[in-house]
Design a protein around this motif. Structure first.
Motif, mmCIF file in Angstrom:
data_model
loop_
_atom_site.group_PDB
_atom_site.id
_atom_site.type_symbol
_atom_site.label_atom_id
_atom_site.label_comp_id
_atom_site.label_asym_id
_atom_site.label_seq_id
_atom_site.Cartn_x
_atom_site.Cartn_y
_atom_site.Cartn_z
ATOM 1 N N UNK A 110 49.181 39.073 48.508
ATOM 2 C CA UNK A 110 50.085 39.048 49.657
ATOM 3 C C UNK A 110 49.996 37.712 50.397
ATOM 4 N N UNK A 111 48.778 37.197 50.576
ATOM 5 C CA UNK A 111 48.603 35.912 51.261
ATOM 6 C C UNK A 111 49.306 34.772 50.520
ATOM 7 N N UNK A 112 49.361 34.859 49.194
ATOM 8 C CA UNK A 112 49.996 33.814 48.390
ATOM 9 C C UNK A 112 51.515 33.999 48.351
ATOM 10 N N UNK A 113 51.998 35.185 48.720
ATOM 11 C CA UNK A 113 53.436 35.457 48.697
ATOM 12 C C UNK A 113 53.901 36.125 47.424
ATOM 13 N N UNK A 114 52.965 36.726 46.686
ATOM 14 C CA UNK A 114 53.272 37.405 45.433
ATOM 15 C C UNK A 114 53.624 38.855 45.741
ATOM 16 N N UNK A 115 54.754 39.323 45.170
ATOM 17 C CA UNK A 115 55.173 40.712 45.335
ATOM 18 C C UNK A 115 54.641 41.548 44.178
ATOM 19 N N UNK A 116 53.988 42.660 44.494
ATOM 20 C CA UNK A 116 53.509 43.575 43.466
ATOM 21 C C UNK A 116 54.625 44.559 43.148
ATOM 22 N N UNK A 117 55.047 44.569 41.890
ATOM 23 C CA UNK A 117 56.096 45.471 41.432
ATOM 24 C C UNK A 117 55.476 46.797 41.001
ATOM 25 N N UNK A 118 54.346 46.715 40.310
ATOM 26 C CA UNK A 118 53.676 47.909 39.805
ATOM 27 C C UNK A 118 52.187 47.603 39.687
ATOM 28 N N UNK A 119 51.364 48.568 40.021
ATOM 29 C CA UNK A 119 49.919 48.430 39.818
ATOM 30 C C UNK A 119 49.387 49.733 39.251
ATOM 31 N N UNK A 120 48.598 49.599 38.206
ATOM 32 C CA UNK A 120 47.896 50.738 37.622
ATOM 33 C C UNK A 120 46.455 50.315 37.459
ATOM 34 N N UNK A 121 45.549 51.156 37.934
ATOM 35 C CA UNK A 121 44.143 50.822 37.779
ATOM 36 C C UNK A 121 43.341 52.067 37.444
ATOM 37 N N UNK A 122 42.184 51.828 36.863
ATOM 38 C CA UNK A 122 41.259 52.919 36.578
ATOM 39 C C UNK A 122 39.839 52.367 36.535
ATOM 40 N N UNK A 123 38.918 53.278 36.596
ATOM 41 C CA UNK A 123 37.513 52.927 36.591
ATOM 42 C C UNK A 123 36.832 53.679 35.447
ATOM 43 N N UNK A 124 35.864 53.008 34.815
ATOM 44 C CA UNK A 124 35.143 53.612 33.706
ATOM 45 C C UNK A 124 33.653 53.455 33.973
ATOM 46 N N UNK A 125 32.952 54.591 33.989
ATOM 47 C CA UNK A 125 31.501 54.549 34.152
ATOM 48 C C UNK A 125 30.853 54.145 32.841
ATOM 49 N N UNK A 126 29.880 53.240 32.922
ATOM 50 C CA UNK A 126 29.133 52.802 31.748
ATOM 51 C C UNK A 126 27.663 53.101 32.017
ATOM 52 N N UNK A 127 27.203 54.303 31.619
ATOM 53 C CA UNK A 127 25.828 54.708 31.928
ATOM 54 C C UNK A 127 24.765 53.748 31.388
ATOM 55 N N UNK A 128 25.013 53.170 30.195
ATOM 56 C CA UNK A 128 24.023 52.248 29.631
ATOM 57 C C UNK A 128 23.814 51.017 30.498
ATOM 58 N N UNK A 129 24.857 50.619 31.231
ATOM 59 C CA UNK A 129 24.747 49.460 32.124
ATOM 60 C C UNK A 129 24.425 49.875 33.555
ATOM 61 N N UNK A 130 24.536 51.175 33.828
ATOM 62 C CA UNK A 130 24.274 51.663 35.176
ATOM 63 C C UNK A 130 25.314 51.213 36.188
ATOM 64 N N UNK A 131 26.550 51.044 35.742
ATOM 65 C CA UNK A 131 27.595 50.592 36.652
ATOM 66 C C UNK A 131 28.947 51.152 36.239
ATOM 67 N N UNK A 132 29.905 50.924 37.099
ATOM 68 C CA UNK A 132 31.280 51.318 36.837
ATOM 69 C C UNK A 132 32.108 50.047 36.718
ATOM 70 N N UNK A 133 33.005 50.039 35.719
ATOM 71 C CA UNK A 133 33.875 48.894 35.521
ATOM 72 C C UNK A 133 35.265 49.217 36.058
ATOM 73 N N UNK A 134 35.930 48.200 36.563
ATOM 74 C CA UNK A 134 37.263 48.317 37.150
ATOM 75 C C UNK A 134 38.257 47.588 36.248
ATOM 76 N N UNK A 135 39.371 48.256 35.953
ATOM 77 C CA UNK A 135 40.437 47.664 35.156
ATOM 78 C C UNK A 135 41.754 47.871 35.899
#
Length: 168
Positions: A110-135
């Motif tokens: 928004x600060x740059x002036x970019x319009x978001x037309x569509x956004x899809x995101x999800x998160x995946x838990x990775x137990x071996x790494x002990x963290x969650x990844x964001x896509x």
């Protein structure tokens, strides 16, 4: 002359509801340009972009507003920015997850002036790494004067190790 409306709906679903909305639009000389409607547990939520003659737009607004179980919101579509001044891009984002990451990404765009037309995101838990990844995948319209490489670098600053690429 026609006008365009964006109509969001949310509320109690019932048989023939979508057909009734489409029929009323057609009756008043309008047409649905784009629609995304979902049903879940007897509820309905959706967004519809309508093209309708100026002289019947108020009647359509009134007809949709009278549907008490539906909670419609109707917005007149503003005149679009000429397409020759925008570059449509699809951005792919991969990162470690954290609270507020979507907020931070959208604020930078928004600060740059970019319009978001569509956004899809999800998160995946990775137990071996002990963290969650964001896509995330974002379809955006970038003003022609914005340097795409600088845009990618700005978004990557949101999180250490974040990768942002343009999908070809």
């Amino acid at each position: 002359m026609n006008t365009q409306l964006t109509i969001t709906i949310a509320g109690q679903d019932h048989p023939q509801l979508i057909n009734q909305l489409a029929a009323k639009t057609h009756e008043l000389g309008g047409k649905w340009l784009i629609s995304k409607i979902h049903r879940l547990d007897n509820q309905i939520v959706g967004i519809i972009k309508v093209d309708i003659p100026n002289e019947t737009a108020a009647q359509l607004k009134l007809a949709f507003s009278k549907l008490t179980d539906l909670n419609p919101r109707i917005i007149d579509v503003p005149l679009p920015i000429p397409l020759d001044k925008l570059k449509p891009l699809t951005l792919k984002v991969e990162s470690s997850d954290r609270p507020g990451i979507v907020n931070d990404i959208t604020n930078i765009l928004d600060d740059i002036g970019v319009d978001i037309v569509n956004i899809e995101n999800h998160r995946v838990g990775v137990p071996d790494l002990g963290q969650t990844l964001f896509f995330a995948e974002l379809m955006v319209n970038v003003p022609s004067e914005v340097n795409v490489e600088q845009l990618l670098e700005a978004v990557q600053q949101v999180e250490d190790g974040m990768r942002v690429n343009v999908v070809e």
